[in-house]
Design a protein around this motif. Structure first.
Motif, mmCIF file in Angstrom:
data_model
loop_
_atom_site.group_PDB
_atom_site.id
_atom_site.type_symbol
_atom_site.label_atom_id
_atom_site.label_comp_id
_atom_site.label_asym_id
_atom_site.label_seq_id
_atom_site.Cartn_x
_atom_site.Cartn_y
_atom_site.Cartn_z
ATOM 1 N N GLU A 343 0.833 -1.202 0.000
ATOM 2 C CA GLU A 343 0.000 0.000 0.000
ATOM 3 C C GLU A 343 0.867 1.250 0.000
ATOM 4 O O GLU A 343 0.597 2.224 -0.716
ATOM 5 C CB GLU A 343 -0.934 -0.019 1.205
ATOM 6 N N LEU A 347 1.155 4.327 -2.696
ATOM 7 C CA LEU A 347 1.014 5.727 -2.319
ATOM 8 C C LEU A 347 2.199 6.550 -2.799
ATOM 9 O O LEU A 347 2.040 7.673 -3.293
ATOM 10 C CB LEU A 347 0.868 5.827 -0.789
ATOM 11 N N THR A 351 1.958 9.850 -5.249
ATOM 12 C CA THR A 351 2.427 11.175 -4.839
ATOM 13 C C THR A 351 3.535 11.710 -5.734
ATOM 14 O O THR A 351 3.748 12.920 -5.809
ATOM 15 C CB THR A 351 2.933 11.126 -3.396
ATOM 16 N N VAL A 371 -5.462 5.142 0.758
ATOM 17 C CA VAL A 371 -4.925 3.901 0.191
ATOM 18 C C VAL A 371 -5.572 2.742 0.944
ATOM 19 O O VAL A 371 -5.261 2.505 2.108
ATOM 20 C CB VAL A 371 -3.396 3.826 0.309
#
Length: 374
Positions: A343, A347, A351, A371
Motif C-alpha cells: 500500500e 502511495l 504522490t 490507500v
C-alpha cells in the motif's frame, strides 16, 4: 725519279702494295719510293685508326700471302660454328662476332684482340660479359633478355623445347644458334572466380551460384608438360565439381549446409588436378542467388516461422507473468505487513505524479482512507 713512284703513308694509315694485281708488301707510315721496274705498283691506302676492320675484298688472298707475317699488322678473328667472338679494343668489348665469322682487323695505336667464347648446349651469356655488353648497347641485338621477378620462375625454351626452370633475376642467352625464349610462371597463390553458374538442384530449383577458389602452381615444369593452360583446367574442374554437388542436393540441403558443399567441390578438384603441378588451397561458395518467385516463397516461409516462434515466446512469458502474480497474491494474503508495504509503495507512486497535495484529517486519514485495498 722516272723509275720510282713516291708514296706517302700518314699516321694511322697503312699501304698495301700490289704489282701486276698481286700483293707484295705493307707500307708503314712515312715516305716510300717504289721501283716501277717489273710493273707499276698500285698502292691501296687504308685507315687503321682504332683497330678498323679490313675493308678490302681480297681478305683470303691477303691471309695466304702474309702467312706468318700476319701478326704485326693484323688481328684475325676466326670464330667457329659453336663459338661467339668478342672484339676487344684497349681491353673493352667493342663488337660481338657471330659464329662462323672470319674477319681481319688492323693492328694500330689501339690494342686489338679477339676473345672466343664457347656456345654450349645452353647458350647463356656469362655474367661478366653481360654487364659489359649492356654498357655497349648491343645486348638486345645479340642476346635474348628475360627478367624473372621474385616469387616467379622462368621456363627456358630453346627451339621450342623446354630445357629447365630459371630462378629470379636477369637472364641472357645468345640468339645465334637457336630460338631462345623464356616464359614466366607466377608461383604466388591467386584467386579464380567461377561466377554466374546457372544450375538445377535435385528438387528442380534453378540456382545461380558464384564460387571462389585459391590455387597455386607448385611445379611449373610439370604443369607446363601436362597442361596447356593451368588456370583454365582448374576453372573447368571447379565448374564440374560445382555442378555435381548441386545436382545431388535439394534447395533446403544447400541452404542448410554450405560447408559440406565446399568440401565436396574441393575433393573433386583436388583429385582431378593431382599430378599436374597445381595445388588447390581453398574453395568456397560466395553467393546462392534464387529466382524472384522462389525468393518470395522462401521469405514468406521464414516470416511465418518467425511469427510462430514469436507467438510461442509471448504465451510462455504471459504464463510466467501470471504465475508470478499468483505467487505474490498468496504471499500478501498470508502476511498483513507485506500488504501494508505494498500500500505504501502504491502511495509513493501516486504522490510522485502530484505537484501539490492538501491533506484533511491528518496523516492517519491519508494512510487509512486514501490507500485502501479491499
Amino acid at each position: 725519279m722516272f723509275w720510282t713512284k713516291k708514296v706517302v703513308i700518314g699516321d694511322g694509315e697503312r699501304g698495301l702494295v700490289y704489282r701486276n694485281r698481286r700483293f707484295q708488301q705493307i707500307l708503314l707510315p712515312g715516305v716510300h719510293r717504289l721501283s716501277v721496274f717489273g710493273g707499276v705498283p698500285q698502292v691501296s691506302v687504308h685507315n687503321v685508326a682504332n683497330g678498323a676492320a679490313y675493308a678490302g675484298n681480297d681478305q683470303d688472298s691477303l691471309l695466304e700471302a702474309l702467312g706468318t707475317q700476319l701478326g704485326p699488322h693484323f688481328v684475325l678473328a676466326n670464330v667457329g660454328a659453336q663459338q661467339v667472338g668478342l672484339l676487344l679494343r684497349n681491353g673493352r668489348i667493342d663488337e660481338v662476332l657471330p659464329p662462323g665469322s672470319r674477319r681481319l682487323y688492323w693492328q694500330g695505336a689501339v690494342a686489338t684482340e679477339v676473345q672466343l667464347l664457347p656456345l654450349e648446349d645452353e647458350p647463356r651469356v656469362p655474367t661478366a660479359v653481360l654487364h659489359r655488353l649492356g654498357q655497349l648497347g648491343v645486348l638486345p641485338r645479340v642476346a635474348t633478355l628475360s627478367t624473372v621477378p621474385s616469387e616467379s620462375v622462368g621456363l627456358l625454351f630453346i627451339d621450342g623445347t623446354l630445357r629447365r626452370a630459371l630462378g629470379a633475376g636477369l637472364h641472357a642467352f645468345w640468339n645465334f644458334n637457336g630460338n631462345v625464349s623464356v616464359e614466366r610462371v607466377e608461383l604466388r597463390a591467386r584467386s579464380l572466380d567461377v561466377a554466374g553458374q546457372e544450375l538445377l538442384s535435385r528438387d528442380k530449383v534453378t540456382l545461380r551460384v558464384n564460387l571462389a577458389a585459391t590455387v597455386q602452381v607448385v611445379d611449373p615444369v610439370l604443369a607446363h608438360r601436362t597442361l596447356s593452360q593451368a588456370d583454365e583446367f582448374v576453372y573447368r574442374q571447379l565448374q564440374f565439381g560445382l555442378r555435381q554437388a548441386i545436382a545431388t542436393r535439394s534447395l533446403d540441403e544447400l541452404l542448410a549446409d554450405k560447408a559440406a558443399l565446399d568440401g565436396e567441390i574441393a575433393s573433386h578438384v583436388r583429385a582431378a588436378i593431382d599430378g599436374h603441378g597445381v595445388q588447390l588451397l581453398g574453395v568456397g561458395i560466395k553467393d546462392v542467388i534464387l529466382p524472384g518467385e522462389m525468393k518470395e516463397i522462401l521469405n514468406g516461409v521464414v516470416l511465418a516461422e518467425k511469427q510462430a516462434q514469436a507467438s510461442v515466446i509471448r504465451r510462455r512469458e504471459e504464463a510466467n507473468a501470471t504465475r508470478s502474480q499468483l505467487n505474490t497474491a498468496k504471499l500478501i494474503e498470508d502476511n498483513p505487513v507485506l500488504m501494508r508495504l505494498k500500500e505504501l509503495e502504491a502511495l509513493e507512486k501516486v504522490t510522485e505524479k502530484i505537484d501539490k497535495l492538501t491533506v484533511f484529517g491528518g496523516l492517519d486519514g491519508v494512510l487509512k482512507q486514501l490507500v485502501t485495498m479491499k
